[in-house]
Design a protein around this motif. Structure first.
Motif, PDB file in Angstrom:
ATOM      1  N   ARG A 209       5.576   8.576 -12.832  1.00  0.00           N
ATOM      2  CA  ARG A 209       6.839   8.936 -12.210  1.00  0.00           C
ATOM      3  C   ARG A 209       7.806   7.764 -12.346  1.00  0.00           C
ATOM      4  N   VAL A 210       8.963   8.041 -12.906  1.00  0.00           N
ATOM      5  CA  VAL A 210       9.944   6.978 -13.125  1.00  0.00           C
ATOM      6  C   VAL A 210      11.210   7.300 -12.338  1.00  0.00           C
ATOM      7  N   ASN A 211      11.744   6.283 -11.666  1.00  0.00           N
ATOM      8  CA  ASN A 211      13.009   6.454 -10.975  1.00  0.00           C
ATOM      9  C   ASN A 211      13.930   5.307 -11.390  1.00  0.00           C
ATOM     10  N   VAL A 212      14.836   5.634 -12.300  1.00  0.00           N
ATOM     11  CA  VAL A 212      15.672   4.582 -12.898  1.00  0.00           C
ATOM     12  C   VAL A 212      16.514   3.856 -11.852  1.00  0.00           C
ATOM     13  N   GLN A 213      16.887   4.569 -10.817  1.00  0.00           N
ATOM     14  CA  GLN A 213      17.739   3.934  -9.793  1.00  0.00           C
ATOM     15  C   GLN A 213      16.934   2.982  -8.928  1.00  0.00           C
ATOM     16  N   LYS A 214      15.730   3.441  -8.517  1.00  0.00           N
ATOM     17  CA  LYS A 214      14.893   2.550  -7.705  1.00  0.00           C
ATOM     18  C   LYS A 214      14.469   1.321  -8.503  1.00  0.00           C
ATOM     19  N   LEU A 215      14.294   1.502  -9.810  1.00  0.00           N
ATOM     20  CA  LEU A 215      13.904   0.360 -10.644  1.00  0.00           C
ATOM     21  C   LEU A 215      15.029  -0.658 -10.760  1.00  0.00           C
ATOM     22  N   GLY A 216      16.254  -0.182 -10.587  1.00  0.00           N
ATOM     23  CA  GLY A 216      17.399  -1.070 -10.769  1.00  0.00           C
ATOM     24  C   GLY A 216      17.786  -1.219 -12.232  1.00  0.00           C
ATOM     25  N   ALA A 217      17.435  -0.210 -13.046  1.00  0.00           N
ATOM     26  CA  ALA A 217      17.788  -0.268 -14.467  1.00  0.00           C
ATOM     27  C   ALA A 217      19.275   0.001 -14.641  1.00  0.00           C
ATOM     28  N   ASP A 218      19.853  -0.600 -15.683  1.00  0.00           N
ATOM     29  CA  ASP A 218      21.234  -0.309 -16.051  1.00  0.00           C
ATOM     30  C   ASP A 218      21.280   0.612 -17.272  1.00  0.00           C
ATOM     31  N   PHE A 219      20.346   0.390 -18.191  1.00  0.00           N
ATOM     32  CA  PHE A 219      20.103   1.313 -19.294  1.00  0.00           C
ATOM     33  C   PHE A 219      18.602   1.589 -19.318  1.00  0.00           C
ATOM     34  N   TYR A 220      18.233   2.833 -19.647  1.00  0.00           N
ATOM     35  CA  TYR A 220      16.810   3.176 -19.726  1.00  0.00           C
ATOM     36  C   TYR A 220      16.628   4.133 -20.900  1.00  0.00           C
ATOM     37  N   ALA A 221      15.734   3.772 -21.820  1.00  0.00           N
ATOM     38  CA  ALA A 221      15.560   4.569 -23.043  1.00  0.00           C
ATOM     39  C   ALA A 221      14.147   5.132 -23.138  1.00  0.00           C
ATOM     40  N   PHE A 222      14.032   6.360 -23.655  1.00  0.00           N
ATOM     41  CA  PHE A 222      12.692   6.901 -23.938  1.00  0.00           C
ATOM     42  C   PHE A 222      12.759   7.988 -25.002  1.00  0.00           C
ATOM     43  N   SER A 223      11.568   8.381 -25.475  1.00  0.00           N
ATOM     44  CA  SER A 223      11.462   9.333 -26.595  1.00  0.00           C
ATOM     45  C   SER A 223      10.795  10.626 -26.160  1.00  0.00           C
ATOM     46  N   GLY A 224      11.237  11.734 -26.731  1.00  0.00           N
ATOM     47  CA  GLY A 224      10.631  13.031 -26.427  1.00  0.00           C
ATOM     48  C   GLY A 224       9.233  13.197 -27.000  1.00  0.00           C
ATOM     49  N   HIS A 225       9.019  12.658 -28.198  1.00  0.00           N
ATOM     50  CA  HIS A 225       7.754  12.977 -28.885  1.00  0.00           C
ATOM     51  C   HIS A 225       6.546  12.285 -28.285  1.00  0.00           C
ATOM     52  N   LYS A 226       6.775  11.275 -27.446  1.00  0.00           N
ATOM     53  CA  LYS A 226       5.647  10.623 -26.787  1.00  0.00           C
ATOM     54  C   LYS A 226       5.314  11.287 -25.449  1.00  0.00           C
ATOM     55  N   MET A 227       6.041  12.357 -25.124  1.00  0.00           N
ATOM     56  CA  MET A 227       5.812  13.057 -23.848  1.00  0.00           C
ATOM     57  C   MET A 227       5.736  14.566 -24.084  1.00  0.00           C
ATOM     58  N   LEU A 228       5.013  14.957 -25.145  1.00  0.00           N
ATOM     59  CA  LEU A 228       4.728  16.365 -25.460  1.00  0.00           C
ATOM     60  C   LEU A 228       5.885  17.089 -26.115  1.00  0.00           C
ATOM     61  N   PRO A 230       9.198  17.399 -29.060  1.00  0.00           N
ATOM     62  CA  PRO A 230       9.299  17.260 -30.510  1.00  0.00           C
ATOM     63  C   PRO A 230       9.775  15.866 -30.928  1.00  0.00           C
ATOM     64  N   THR A 231       9.605  15.544 -32.202  1.00  0.00           N
ATOM     65  CA  THR A 231      10.140  14.289 -32.725  1.00  0.00           C
ATOM     66  C   THR A 231      11.652  14.438 -32.921  1.00  0.00           C
ATOM     67  N   GLY A 232      12.323  13.309 -33.017  1.00  0.00           N
ATOM     68  CA  GLY A 232      13.749  13.336 -33.324  1.00  0.00           C
ATOM     69  C   GLY A 232      14.647  13.576 -32.135  1.00  0.00           C
ATOM     70  N   ILE A 233      14.083  13.504 -30.924  1.00  0.00           N
ATOM     71  CA  ILE A 233      14.937  13.621 -29.738  1.00  0.00           C
ATOM     72  C   ILE A 233      14.505  12.573 -28.718  1.00  0.00           C
ATOM     73  N   GLY A 234      15.480  11.917 -28.144  1.00  0.00           N
ATOM     74  CA  GLY A 234      15.197  10.916 -27.130  1.00  0.00           C
ATOM     75  C   GLY A 234      16.387  10.804 -26.204  1.00  0.00           C
ATOM     76  N   VAL A 235      16.301   9.876 -25.292  1.00  0.00           N
ATOM     77  CA  VAL A 235      17.337   9.772 -24.268  1.00  0.00           C
ATOM     78  C   VAL A 235      17.727   8.315 -24.055  1.00  0.00           C
ATOM     79  N   LEU A 236      19.027   8.110 -23.944  1.00  0.00           N
ATOM     80  CA  LEU A 236      19.517   6.859 -23.383  1.00  0.00           C
ATOM     81  C   LEU A 236      20.190   7.211 -22.066  1.00  0.00           C
ATOM     82  N   TRP A 237      19.592   6.751 -20.968  1.00  0.00           N
ATOM     83  CA  TRP A 237      20.248   6.884 -19.675  1.00  0.00           C
ATOM     84  C   TRP A 237      20.998   5.588 -19.427  1.00  0.00           C
ATOM     85  N   GLY A 238      22.237   5.694 -18.982  1.00  0.00           N
ATOM     86  CA  GLY A 238      22.985   4.481 -18.685  1.00  0.00           C
ATOM     87  C   GLY A 238      23.901   4.713 -17.500  1.00  0.00           C
ATOM     88  N   LYS A 239      24.190   3.667 -16.756  1.00  0.00           N
ATOM     89  CA  LYS A 239      25.121   3.788 -15.635  1.00  0.00           C
ATOM     90  C   LYS A 239      26.501   4.162 -16.171  1.00  0.00           C
TER      91      LYS A 239
END
Lengths: 412, 148
Positions: A209-228, A230-239
């Motif tokens: 379980r990840v909570n970007v706000q509780k972590l205090g992240a300003d940018f947080y990146a991850f990939s779709g294909h490592k979490m069930l 498809p490949t070629g899709i990911g996320v950049l969360w940013g403030k």
């Protein structure tokens, strides 16, 4: 989760594959994960029923595609504990997300003499973009060291992060050492010095379980294909305010508000970053992956991986001549296990395991500075996920013992 | 046992070469040297050549790696010593074709003992391990030709 385990295994058709006449034991989940039927079916359904380009047409299909594309943004933001879907930018994956932060944010916010801080356990995708940025603007790249058992050294972080530091970028979980980093503590440190906190979450989001706000992240990146997904899709969360000050890197259709002959106004984030036709089916598939993981429950996934690592680690530790990298206490480990056997090169070991149907990774895991730090050229790595079982762990251990026998006694 | 197929790859002669590699030391009198890296595993191999009148007078290699890369490097040094640069270039191309599973005319005569590495063709993930030393030798020869 064990009660549902049999149902869960049925969701992954590939797990029935025979590899070299043996049942597949897939332990390369840190590289990419397998996809459940639910994700595959959702993508197929999208193409068969809803396919159109997003944000452009007035026709019904365009509306349906756009709706799904934007709904997944909401799913993502809920999944990682953000609160505004407009803080979710779709990318190709973690690598692209980190590159965008370096080139789109870093290029205008990091200046000559500034310091960028990473750690020795980073993946190349969280080193090379910063090297490039540092060289371009004349900034300095610094490394947080690790403790003897392969954890991030917070004492080192306190020394390395200074008032000159403008950006700290760390992996949330290591793709080699099987540790979870104290992001919250490091983010506090970074913020005390006026730096922003960038997090490579590729090995964390699929497993906990990840909570970007509780972590205090300003940018947080991850990939779709490592979490069930498809490949070629990911996320950049940013403030929001950081995304607003970040330059887009893809210019073209869809990301613009108004195009003149010599000047163009961009849309607001996240749309200004999503130039050209996006990986819409990938987004839809990512949404299905989030649904699947939510249904199983992230806490159950974490607990299952922990129980497997508690089961397999002592068996691994008992093998003579083995060296396991990272902490020896399974309580502070993820399902990632990197190791070497005396006298057997990891490539040879991986070929042998493959003959038994066991898929592991051998090599430097895109972490050459870490390999150098550990004093090894390469390691073997087994990484477990929610569909792995104790039987898989047993087959893995047996395959290692067999390989060891093969190479030391020469049964050829 | 599923490991029986593994015996096709790890023949006794390959294991012997890997355990006791030939010409596995620095070559002080070398005039050409190429360091190559296997990008998938980070293994580094340095091949050194002494070339005179388009002939390989001496050859040696340093570096560590898996059984296949070490055995292949060891066999390569045995096989190219005393050959002309043109012959070696032909051998390297033949070796490369062989591990890619292509038909190589007169393979045994061309490659000598190294022809045993033909089995690598059944293990596509290991082709790069086998070709590393040969590629290094080829590049060192190319470099020597550019010097002329």
């Amino acid at each position: 989760m064990d009660k549902k385990m049999n149902d869960l295994l049925e969701d992954f058709p590939i797990l029935k594959e025979m590899i070299n006449d043996e049942k597949l034991v897939y332990l390369d989940n840190a590289a990419t994960t397998q996809k459940p039927k639910q994700v595959l079916d959702t993508i197929r359904y999208y193409y068969e029923h809803d396919n159109a380009n997003v944000h452009r047409g007035v026709h019904t299909l365009a509306e349906r595609a756009t709706k799904q594309y934007e709904q997944v943004r909401e799913k993502v933001v809920n999944f990682i504990g953000g609160n505004d879907p407009h803080e979710v930018v779709y990318t190709k994956g973690t690598t692209e997300a980190l590159n965008w932060v370096a080139a789109g944010y870093g290029a205008t916010h990091v200046h000559a003499g500034d310091e960028i801080v990473v750690s020795y356990m980073e993946h190349h995708s969280n080193i090379v973009p910063w090297q490039q940025l540092a060289a371009k603007v004349g900034a300095k790249l610094k490394y947080i060291t690790l403790t003897a058992d392969g954890q991030l050294d917070l004492e080192s972080a306190k020394h390395v992060i200074t008032d000159k530091t403008v950006l700290v970028s760390l992996c949330h979980a290591s793709n080699v050492l099987g540790v979870v980093n104290p992001i919250k503590e490091v983010a506090q440190l970074a913020h005390q010095h006026g730096a922003i906190m960038v997090v490579d979450g590729a090995q964390a989001v699929p497993h906990m379980r990840v909570n970007v706000q509780k972590l205090g992240a300003d940018f947080y990146a991850f990939s779709g294909h490592k979490m069930l997904g498809p490949t070629g899709i990911g996320v950049l969360w940013g403030k929001k305010e950081l995304l607003a000050g970040m330059r887009p890197l893809e210019f073209g259709g869809e990301m613009i508000a108004n195009v003149g002959l010599y000047h163009t106004d961009f849309k607001e984030p996240p749309y200004k970053f999503e130039g050209g036709t996006q990986n819409i089916a990938g987004v839809v598939g990512l949404g299905a992956a989030i649904d699947y993981l939510t249904e199983v429950g992230l806490d159950n996934v974490t607990a299952h991986e922990k129980s497997l690592s508690k089961y397999v680690l002592p068996k691994l530790q008992k093998i003579p001549g083995i060296e396991i990298y990272g902490p020896s206490d399974p309580d502070i480990r993820t399902g990632v296990l990197s190791f070497n056997l005396t006298g057997i090169h990891p490539h040879d070991l991986a070929s042998a395991l493959d003959m038994d149907g066991v898929a592991v990774r051998a090599g430097h895991h895109c972490a050459q500075p870490l390999m150098k730090y550990l004093g090894v050229g390469a390691t073997a790595r087994a990484s477990f996920y929610l569909y792995n079982t104790k039987a898989d762990a047993d087959l893995f251990i047996n395959a290692i013992l067999e390989a060891k026998e093969f190479f030391s006694n020469g049964s050829f | 046992m599923a490991l029986s197929k593994l015996s096709n790859l790890y023949r006794q002669v390959i294991m012997d070469h890997a355990k006791h590699p030939h010409n596995n030391q620095p070559l002080p009198q070398a005039d050409h040297e190429i360091e190559l890296r296997n990008p998938t595993c980070g293994d580094v191999l340095t091949v050194q050549l002494k070339i005179q009148d388009d002939k390989i007078i001496d050859v040696a290699y340093t570096g560590t790696g898996c059984t296949i890369s070490q055995a292949s490097a060891s066999m390569m040094t045995d096989q190219i010593k005393g050959k002309t640069t043109a012959e070696v270039e032909k051998m390297v191309l033949g070796f490369s074709d062989m591990v890619l599973g292509k038909e190589v005319p007169d393979m045994e005569r061309l490659l000598g003992e190294a022809a045993i590495l033909q089995s690598v063709a059944q293990f596509p993930a290991r082709i790069k391990c086998a070709t590393l030393a040969w590629k290094a030798a080829y590049q060192a020869i190319e470099e020597s030709e550019n010097d002329d």
